[in-house]
Structures are given as structure tokens and as C-alpha cells.
Scaffold this active site. Sequence first.
Site, mmCIF file in Angstrom:
data_model
loop_
_atom_site.group_PDB
_atom_site.id
_atom_site.type_symbol
_atom_site.label_atom_id
_atom_site.label_comp_id
_atom_site.label_asym_id
_atom_site.label_seq_id
_atom_site.Cartn_x
_atom_site.Cartn_y
_atom_site.Cartn_z
ATOM 1 N N HIS A 11 -2.702 4.852 7.291
ATOM 2 C CA HIS A 11 -2.998 5.228 5.537
ATOM 3 C C HIS A 11 -3.394 6.803 5.511
ATOM 4 O O HIS A 11 -3.367 7.169 4.497
ATOM 5 C CB HIS A 11 -3.782 4.162 5.202
ATOM 6 C CG HIS A 11 -3.338 2.921 4.782
ATOM 7 N ND1 HIS A 11 -3.030 2.120 5.724
ATOM 8 C CD2 HIS A 11 -3.332 2.346 3.484
ATOM 9 C CE1 HIS A 11 -2.607 0.792 5.046
ATOM 10 N NE2 HIS A 11 -2.739 0.976 3.964
ATOM 11 N N SER A 12 -3.840 7.178 6.639
ATOM 12 C CA SER A 12 -4.236 8.789 6.408
ATOM 13 C C SER A 12 -3.423 9.480 7.456
ATOM 14 O O SER A 12 -3.208 9.229 8.725
ATOM 15 C CB SER A 12 -5.730 8.662 7.224
ATOM 16 O OG SER A 12 -6.233 10.001 7.530
#
Length: 227
Positions: A11-12
Site C-alpha cells: 500500500h506504500s
Amino acid sequence: MPTIGIVIVSHSAKIAEGVVELARQMAPSTTLLAAGGTDEGGIGTSFDRISAAVATASAGGGAVVLCDLGSAILTSETVVDFLDDADKERVVIADAPLVEGAVAAAVAAETGGDLDQVAQAASSATGVADVHADERDLRGGDAVERSTTIVNASGLHARPAAELVKHASAFQADVTVNGVDAKSLLRIMGLNVGAGSTVAIMATGPDAEAAVDELIALIDGGFGEKA
């Protein structure tokens, strides 16, 4: 031999890039791609980023995908669902811890592992708390054993551990270091061997003597690092 690529989905974007940077230290020639964050650079996942990474990584012998959280897995599964049937067979989403799995998979790919072997390496990377779980005694009539001392100032840390695993994996012989599988990166790193420590190399099999000789030379040479 076609090589296996590895895709890190997070997600990052920073997490994905960091995991790739770490794994690349052990596998400089392996295709390692980060597919983190949204198209706008925010926290989340991107179908297009993952799809592009999978297409590039699987261009050789296939690709193993490692994900952090649930929706990363869902998005990756959707990407695979959109592939042609033949291409689906060349992509595996590994059920593995992101960092440990990526490092183990990268070493397996770097040493010539096929798709199943690289995926299995990732999936088996569940941690090193029980480092002696696979401890074996190879002593017997055809066993070769020698000991030496770690000369690296930082001990048997990630990069030299990966080098040791790469060299050990090139032999048919069963090889252990201080009783654990010399072809398992996590087991070797889990030994926590520091500078000045004595390590015992033992091997059995058709090329056992050559394997021990090479690993002893590698260790005595400091893995190419400055002491």
C-alpha cells in the site's frame, strides 16, 4: 535458463521500494519490481502499476508476487485473473511475509530456482525464531567437515549470508553450517554469527569435498568484504 522475476506489492510506495532495495543486495541480477501505492502516489494499490510490474517480471520464466495487506492481495489476484490462461500459469501470488519472503525468493531466483522453487522459498520464510528446527547431523562415512573463523567485522550478516547460500546451492551435496541447512538464507541469518566466531561446515554427497572447500575459501576471504 529463463529467470524468475519478483514483484513487491504494498500500500506504500516507499515500503515496496525499500523491500526491493533490500532484496537486491542479495540478488543483484534478479528482476525485482516495486508496485506500491496508488497512481496518484497515495496509500493504496493500483491495478495498472501491479499489472505493468507483473508483465515485466514474468517476461522470463515467470513471476512471484508478494503482498502486504489484504486489498493488495485482492488487487493482485484481479491482475492475474485478467491474464491469458497461459500467462496465469507463469504467475504465483505467494502466501508469505513481505520482507522475509522477498529476501528468500530473491536468493532462490538468483541461484536459478524455477517458479515453484522461488514461490516455495517465499512461502517457507515464516521467520527464524526456531533456527534449529531443521538441524541435521550429516556425519557419516562420506561426510566432509571443516571449521573456520568468520573474519568479517559485521559477522555473517545479510549480504555474506546470501553469498554463502548462493555458493552452497550450486552443489548437489547436502551442506550445513553449524548444523543448519546452508541453502536456506533465513536459517543461516538466524544463526547470528558474529566476527571471530567459529563455524563448522559439513557436507555429504557426490561433490561434498568441493562444496566444503569452496565455502571455507569464501569465508576465509571475507566474502569479498573488507575486514
